[in-house]
Design an enzyme around this catalytic site. Sequence first.
Site, PDB file in Angstrom:
ATOM      1  N   ARG A  86       0.853  -1.189   0.000  1.00 23.96           N
ATOM      2  CA  ARG A  86       0.000   0.000   0.000  1.00 23.96           C
ATOM      3  C   ARG A  86       0.881   1.229   0.000  1.00 23.96           C
ATOM      4  O   ARG A  86       1.917   1.274   0.674  1.00 23.96           O
ATOM      5  CB  ARG A  86      -0.936   0.024   1.222  1.00 23.96           C
ATOM      6  N   HIS A  94      -0.748  -0.040 -10.229  1.00 21.91           N
ATOM      7  CA  HIS A  94      -1.453  -0.937  -9.303  1.00 21.91           C
ATOM      8  C   HIS A  94      -1.946  -2.196 -10.031  1.00 21.91           C
ATOM      9  O   HIS A  94      -3.125  -2.534  -9.993  1.00 21.91           O
ATOM     10  CB  HIS A  94      -2.635  -0.212  -8.651  1.00 21.91           C
ATOM     11  N   GLU A 136      -2.845   7.843  -4.751  1.00 21.84           N
ATOM     12  CA  GLU A 136      -2.948   6.951  -5.896  1.00 21.84           C
ATOM     13  C   GLU A 136      -4.177   7.311  -6.716  1.00 21.84           C
ATOM     14  O   GLU A 136      -5.289   7.268  -6.178  1.00 21.84           O
ATOM     15  CB  GLU A 136      -3.042   5.505  -5.411  1.00 21.84           C
TER      16      GLU A 136
END
Length: 335
Positions: A246, A293, A274
């Site tokens: 993360r 991602h 993000e």
Amino acid sequence: MPRRPQALFAMSAETLPSVYPPDLLDRIRARVDIDPTLTAEDFGDPRVRRVLAEAEILLTGWGCPYIDAPVLEAAPRLRAVLHAAGSVKGILAPGWWERGLIVSSAATANALPVAEYTLGMILLAGKDAFAARERYRARRTFTTGEIQPGIGNFGRRVGIIGASRIGRRLIELLRPFDFQVMLADPHVGEDEAAALGVRPLPLDQLMGAGDIVTVHAPALPETRHMIGRHELALMPDGAVLINTARGSLVDTDALAEEVRTGRISAVLDVTDPEPLPADSPLFGLPNVFLTPHLAGSQGNEVRRLGLSAADELERLLTGRPLVHQVDPTAFERIA
């Protein structure tokens, strides 16, 4: 013929066909009464509410709306939530165990592609492949047979932060290679580390010893920015930081300052925020390899999540223990 339990899909209608392709959908429909054309993306929808009132099982996934106390009150017969994705913390309010709910997650299935991706990044980083690509693209030539000092994966020191599902799977994948593997995790003692085949180290020592350091800790309030200026400054010259966990685990500003010097490199599949702002300096640095991602389940890997949930459904309905049941006592510590 006995009545089949009522079930309901609670996830994004767009992703449902990828998670449950026709063969898996047939398996599920053979076991439960479920309408594949009705997907709960809003528990306030009147059609969803009617089914929810009778539902015994929720088959959840990405896009599932939050299951809080009012939703549970509207589902008096609900006995199981089978999640065809990773963490259930984002969809399920604490206290669900007081209802006696059985909750399962496909987090183990989702851990595999992340660990595989990380292994690939470790091997490429050890060969300095990212910087070599940049040099080759700039020069358009190279010397055949040249041995480049300082690179290679023989004896490379790899530091893993966090013995999570992904961290443990990565440890397994690293075993056939000639790496020295270290682990920083305050919940793993000497005996367990020895059983895993890794050398346990405090975080600061691991940061100072690792040629490649990869982050696999859960995103919790206490782990936010666990990799900051102090920790980054400990990394040896030429070291590589990999983050497929993360973005919040790494202080983005501190990392940007450190990689700008060229002293260390970074491989980032997740960031904070993000996505990154379009003007982030990380986009333009040759020693930063950014991906959007994608380490987790993508494409044909998504089917593995549905398969995990379908297997759990069959175990549930045949009275067998679930393999991936979420432990209520560990709920606050999981990612």
